[in-house]
Scaffold this motif. Structure first.
Motif, PDB file in Angstrom:
ATOM      1  N   LYS A   1       0.827  -1.208   0.000  1.00 24.37           N
ATOM      2  CA  LYS A   1       0.000   0.000   0.000  1.00 24.37           C
ATOM      3  C   LYS A   1       0.862   1.259   0.000  1.00 24.37           C
ATOM      4  O   LYS A   1       0.519   2.261  -0.643  1.00 24.37           O
ATOM      5  CB  LYS A   1      -0.920  -0.002   1.226  1.00 24.37           C
ATOM      6  N   ASP A   2       1.991   1.202   0.709  1.00 28.66           N
ATOM      7  CA  ASP A   2       2.892   2.356   0.795  1.00 28.66           C
ATOM      8  C   ASP A   2       3.899   2.398  -0.356  1.00 28.66           C
ATOM      9  O   ASP A   2       4.846   3.193  -0.330  1.00 28.66           O
ATOM     10  CB  ASP A   2       3.646   2.330   2.130  1.00 28.66           C
ATOM     11  N   ASN A   3       3.691   1.515  -1.345  1.00 29.82           N
ATOM     12  CA  ASN A   3       4.534   1.474  -2.552  1.00 29.82           C
ATOM     13  C   ASN A   3       5.997   1.121  -2.275  1.00 29.82           C
ATOM     14  O   ASN A   3       6.896   1.566  -2.993  1.00 29.82           O
ATOM     15  CB  ASN A   3       4.464   2.817  -3.298  1.00 29.82           C
ATOM     16  N   TYR A   4       6.224   0.315  -1.241  1.00 28.58           N
ATOM     17  CA  TYR A   4       7.582  -0.131  -0.946  1.00 28.58           C
ATOM     18  C   TYR A   4       7.901  -1.459  -1.644  1.00 28.58           C
ATOM     19  O   TYR A   4       9.054  -1.880  -1.670  1.00 28.58           O
ATOM     20  CB  TYR A   4       7.772  -0.301   0.561  1.00 28.58           C
ATOM     21  N   LEU A   5       6.867  -2.101  -2.171  1.00 28.34           N
ATOM     22  CA  LEU A   5       7.051  -3.369  -2.867  1.00 28.34           C
ATOM     23  C   LEU A   5       6.538  -3.252  -4.294  1.00 28.34           C
ATOM     24  O   LEU A   5       5.520  -2.604  -4.543  1.00 28.34           O
ATOM     25  CB  LEU A   5       6.274  -4.495  -2.168  1.00 28.34           C
ATOM     26  N   SER A   6       7.239  -3.891  -5.205  1.00 25.27           N
ATOM     27  CA  SER A   6       6.738  -3.958  -6.576  1.00 25.27           C
ATOM     28  C   SER A   6       5.595  -4.971  -6.596  1.00 25.27           C
ATOM     29  O   SER A   6       5.421  -5.757  -5.658  1.00 25.27           O
ATOM     30  CB  SER A   6       7.850  -4.414  -7.527  1.00 25.27           C
ATOM     31  N   GLU A   7       4.827  -4.964  -7.658  1.00 26.32           N
ATOM     32  CA  GLU A   7       3.725  -5.917  -7.774  1.00 26.32           C
ATOM     33  C   GLU A   7       4.260  -7.350  -7.760  1.00 26.32           C
ATOM     34  O   GLU A   7       3.660  -8.246  -7.158  1.00 26.32           O
ATOM     35  CB  GLU A   7       2.946  -5.664  -9.066  1.00 26.32           C
ATOM     36  N   THR A   8       5.397  -7.549  -8.404  1.00 26.67           N
ATOM     37  CA  THR A   8       6.000  -8.884  -8.446  1.00 26.67           C
ATOM     38  C   THR A   8       6.431  -9.341  -7.061  1.00 26.67           C
ATOM     39  O   THR A   8       6.185 -10.488  -6.670  1.00 26.67           O
ATOM     40  CB  THR A   8       7.223  -8.902  -9.388  1.00 26.67           C
ATOM     41  N   GLU A   9       7.075  -8.455  -6.304  1.00 26.55           N
ATOM     42  CA  GLU A   9       7.504  -8.798  -4.945  1.00 26.55           C
ATOM     43  C   GLU A   9       6.296  -9.117  -4.069  1.00 26.55           C
ATOM     44  O   GLU A   9       6.292 -10.107  -3.334  1.00 26.55           O
ATOM     45  CB  GLU A   9       8.283  -7.631  -4.330  1.00 26.55           C
ATOM     46  N   TYR A  10       5.295  -8.258  -4.161  1.00 26.51           N
ATOM     47  CA  TYR A  10       4.095  -8.442  -3.350  1.00 26.51           C
ATOM     48  C   TYR A  10       3.450  -9.802  -3.617  1.00 26.51           C
ATOM     49  O   TYR A  10       3.121 -10.540  -2.688  1.00 26.51           O
ATOM     50  CB  TYR A  10       3.099  -7.322  -3.646  1.00 26.51           C
ATOM     51  N   ARG A  11       3.298 -10.140  -4.873  1.00 25.46           N
ATOM     52  CA  ARG A  11       2.654 -11.412  -5.224  1.00 25.46           C
ATOM     53  C   ARG A  11       3.498 -12.605  -4.797  1.00 25.46           C
ATOM     54  O   ARG A  11       2.966 -13.623  -4.347  1.00 25.46           O
ATOM     55  CB  ARG A  11       2.396 -11.469  -6.730  1.00 25.46           C
ATOM     56  N   LYS A  12       4.808 -12.483  -4.956  1.00 26.65           N
ATOM     57  CA  LYS A  12       5.696 -13.581  -4.562  1.00 26.65           C
ATOM     58  C   LYS A  12       5.621 -13.813  -3.058  1.00 26.65           C
ATOM     59  O   LYS A  12       5.498 -14.966  -2.601  1.00 26.65           O
ATOM     60  CB  LYS A  12       7.139 -13.253  -4.963  1.00 26.65           C
ATOM     61  N   PHE A  13       5.687 -12.744  -2.269  1.00 26.12           N
ATOM     62  CA  PHE A  13       5.606 -12.885  -0.813  1.00 26.12           C
ATOM     63  C   PHE A  13       4.227 -13.413  -0.408  1.00 26.12           C
ATOM     64  O   PHE A  13       4.103 -14.241   0.495  1.00 26.12           O
ATOM     65  CB  PHE A  13       5.879 -11.545  -0.124  1.00 26.12           C
ATOM     66  N   GLN A  14       3.200 -12.916  -1.086  1.00 24.22           N
ATOM     67  CA  GLN A  14       1.836 -13.362  -0.807  1.00 24.22           C
ATOM     68  C   GLN A  14       1.712 -14.870  -1.031  1.00 24.22           C
ATOM     69  O   GLN A  14       1.104 -15.586  -0.227  1.00 24.22           O
ATOM     70  CB  GLN A  14       0.857 -12.615  -1.717  1.00 24.22           C
ATOM     71  N   THR A  15       2.311 -15.346  -2.101  1.00 24.34           N
ATOM     72  CA  THR A  15       2.258 -16.776  -2.406  1.00 24.34           C
ATOM     73  C   THR A  15       2.969 -17.596  -1.340  1.00 24.34           C
ATOM     74  O   THR A  15       2.459 -18.626  -0.886  1.00 24.34           O
ATOM     75  CB  THR A  15       2.892 -17.054  -3.786  1.00 24.34           C
ATOM     76  N   ASP A  16       4.146 -17.150  -0.921  1.00 26.16           N
ATOM     77  CA  ASP A  16       4.880 -17.856   0.135  1.00 26.16           C
ATOM     78  C   ASP A  16       4.046 -17.942   1.413  1.00 26.16           C
ATOM     79  O   ASP A  16       4.000 -18.988   2.076  1.00 26.16           O
ATOM     80  CB  ASP A  16       6.197 -17.134   0.441  1.00 26.16           C
ATOM     81  N   ILE A  17       3.398 -16.845   1.759  1.00 22.56           N
ATOM     82  CA  ILE A  17       2.583 -16.792   2.975  1.00 22.56           C
ATOM     83  C   ILE A  17       1.387 -17.733   2.866  1.00 22.56           C
ATOM     84  O   ILE A  17       1.074 -18.480   3.799  1.00 22.56           O
ATOM     85  CB  ILE A  17       2.118 -15.342   3.241  1.00 22.56           C
TER      86      ILE A  17
END
Length: 200
Positions: free
Chosen positions: A59-75
């Motif tokens: 939300k604060d734009n500290y993660l790229s969309e790719t990073e966000y999705r990758k971390f989301q998948t791991d979680i």
């Protein structure tokens, strides 16, 4: 240990830099510690906190969309792994099916040859083109999903299920838990491989 396992792990991600490092370098060790010590409730606390951090950083734009999705998948995969290990079968199925509806995910990329054993109309196929097939990450846990549905069916028919359940943390002594924790922490510090009963 003075701090809870969950607190110790989450502290590793209490800043953006640490958060990214947690997933890029230490994620396998986090999973290994939780699974090996059977600290599934602690693991679910970790999942909840990391999920919130992932949303905040995105939300604060500290993660790229790719990073966000990758971390989301791991979680997500870790949460399902924990629900499975806890034998929380109903919640596993509910969360699995709910998550499968989300197509805005970090996909798994396969060569079209995968169609030799995957139906192109499978609900795990997010999209495909002339070069690759892009699969939903839950494809990795389909075998567990199918197995747990069979366990639920067996339970509904009042058949024996004790032999289908995982061992509990209470079956481990404090010494065993500490030994497993220390061994994995040492491996993490030295960058060594670890082996545990993970699913992916």
């Amino acid at each position: 240990m003075k701090l809870t396992l969950a607190t110790q792990i989450v502290d590793l991600g209490d800043s953006l830099a640490k958060f990214k490092t947690l997933f890029s370098r230490y994620w396998i060790y986090v999973r290994a510690i939780v699974i090996s010590t059977r600290s599934y409730d602690d693991g679910l606390i970790v999942v909840e906190k990391l999920e919130k951090l992932n949303e905040i950083y995105k939300k604060d734009n500290y993660l790229s969309e790719t990073e966000y999705r990758k971390f989301q998948t791991d979680i997500i995969l870790f949460k399902l792994e924990l629900l499975d290990k806890k034998d929380d079968w109903d919640e596993f199925i509910h969360f699995f099916e709910q998550t499968l509806q989300n197509r805005n995910v970090h996909t798994l990329t396969y060569h079209p040859a995968v169609f030799a054993y995957v139906d192109p109309k499978s609900h795990y196929v997010v999209r495909f083109d002339t070069q690759y097939i892009y699969m939903h990450p839950l494809y990795l846990l389909d075998h567990r999903y199918q197995l747990i549905k069979k366990k639920i069916d067996r339970r509904s028919k009042n058949k024996k299920i004790n032999n289908l359940q995982h061992k509990l943390k209470s079956d481990l002594s404090e010494e065993e838990i500490q030994s497993r924790f220390s061994t994995i922490m040492k491996a993490a510090e030295e960058g060594q491989r670890v082996y545990f009963s993970g699913y992916y």
